[in-house]
Design an enzyme around this catalytic site. Structure first.
Site, mmCIF file in Angstrom:
data_model
loop_
_atom_site.group_PDB
_atom_site.id
_atom_site.type_symbol
_atom_site.label_atom_id
_atom_site.label_comp_id
_atom_site.label_asym_id
_atom_site.label_seq_id
_atom_site.Cartn_x
_atom_site.Cartn_y
_atom_site.Cartn_z
ATOM 1 N N ILE A 12 -8.852 0.588 5.715
ATOM 2 C CA ILE A 12 -8.030 0.423 6.930
ATOM 3 C C ILE A 12 -6.723 1.273 6.997
ATOM 4 O O ILE A 12 -6.117 1.190 5.876
ATOM 5 C CB ILE A 12 -7.695 -1.048 7.319
ATOM 6 C CG1 ILE A 12 -9.182 -1.758 7.467
ATOM 7 C CG2 ILE A 12 -6.911 -1.189 8.456
ATOM 8 C CD1 ILE A 12 -9.071 -3.245 7.646
ATOM 9 N N ASN A 34 -3.732 1.117 7.940
ATOM 10 C CA ASN A 34 -2.424 0.531 7.668
ATOM 11 C C ASN A 34 -2.317 -0.341 6.522
ATOM 12 O O ASN A 34 -1.286 -1.052 6.218
ATOM 13 C CB ASN A 34 -2.240 -0.284 9.100
ATOM 14 C CG ASN A 34 -2.781 -1.217 9.308
ATOM 15 O OD1 ASN A 34 -3.975 -1.681 8.665
ATOM 16 N ND2 ASN A 34 -2.509 -2.068 10.176
ATOM 17 N N CYS A 35 -3.583 -0.393 5.655
ATOM 18 C CA CYS A 35 -3.457 -1.231 4.488
ATOM 19 C C CYS A 35 -2.434 -0.492 3.165
ATOM 20 O O CYS A 35 -2.748 0.650 2.996
ATOM 21 C CB CYS A 35 -4.790 -1.190 3.818
ATOM 22 S SG CYS A 35 -4.863 -2.068 2.405
ATOM 23 N N ASP A 36 -1.586 -1.145 2.855
ATOM 24 C CA ASP A 36 -0.814 -0.556 1.768
ATOM 25 C C ASP A 36 -1.546 -0.033 0.592
ATOM 26 O O ASP A 36 -1.084 1.091 0.143
ATOM 27 C CB ASP A 36 0.395 -1.563 1.227
ATOM 28 C CG ASP A 36 1.445 -1.761 2.414
ATOM 29 O OD1 ASP A 36 1.505 -1.036 3.214
ATOM 30 O OD2 ASP A 36 1.946 -2.922 2.015
ATOM 31 N N LYS A 38 -3.132 3.240 1.656
ATOM 32 C CA LYS A 38 -2.054 4.304 1.740
ATOM 33 C C LYS A 38 -1.541 4.771 0.243
ATOM 34 O O LYS A 38 -1.514 6.024 -0.018
ATOM 35 C CB LYS A 38 -0.683 3.696 2.125
ATOM 36 C CG LYS A 38 -0.812 3.636 3.626
ATOM 37 C CD LYS A 38 0.427 2.707 4.338
ATOM 38 C CE LYS A 38 0.422 2.341 5.907
ATOM 39 N NZ LYS A 38 1.505 1.758 6.257
#
Length: 116
Positions: free
Chosen positions: A8, A10-12, A15
């Protein structure tokens, strides 16, 4: 070499994995299974390869928000339907490298996988 990274956007942790791959100049395809959808056959393959216990993220907010009945019923026969309904419950990132699956991000592991 086929490299796909699922997760996903926006998952840190996703990223971090994407940043690491880009810093190493590694060409990969990112698939956001929440935005792009989840292929049921692919999910079955992941479940066969990794097992539902590894694939389900029980630490995330999506799992914690499930009704208690869904948590209690979770098992090998119900995991696919639950993950299709709630793709954010899949542990991430999931790296597919030449057919092999690797869950999570660890820079040392990625370095070994890519011989860096």
């Amino acid at each position: 070499m086929t490299i796909r990274l699922y997760g996903i956007k926006n998952c840190d942790t996703v990223k971090k994995a994407r940043k690491w791959l880009e810093q190493q100049g590694i060409d990969y395809r990112f698939i956001d299974h929440r935005a792009d959808g989840l292929d049921p056959l692919q999910l079955e393959h992941w479940l066969d390869q990794l097992g539902w216990e590894q694939l389900v993220n029980k630490r995330g907010t999506t799992y914690r928000a499930l009704p208690e009945a869904d948590k209690t019923a979770l098992g090998p026969d119900t995991a696919a339907a639950l993950l299709l309904a709630h793709p954010a419950m899949i542990k991430r990132p999931l790296l597919e490298l030449d057919g092999q699956l690797h869950l999570g991000f660890n820079a040392e592991l990625y370095s070994r996988l890519f011989n860096i």
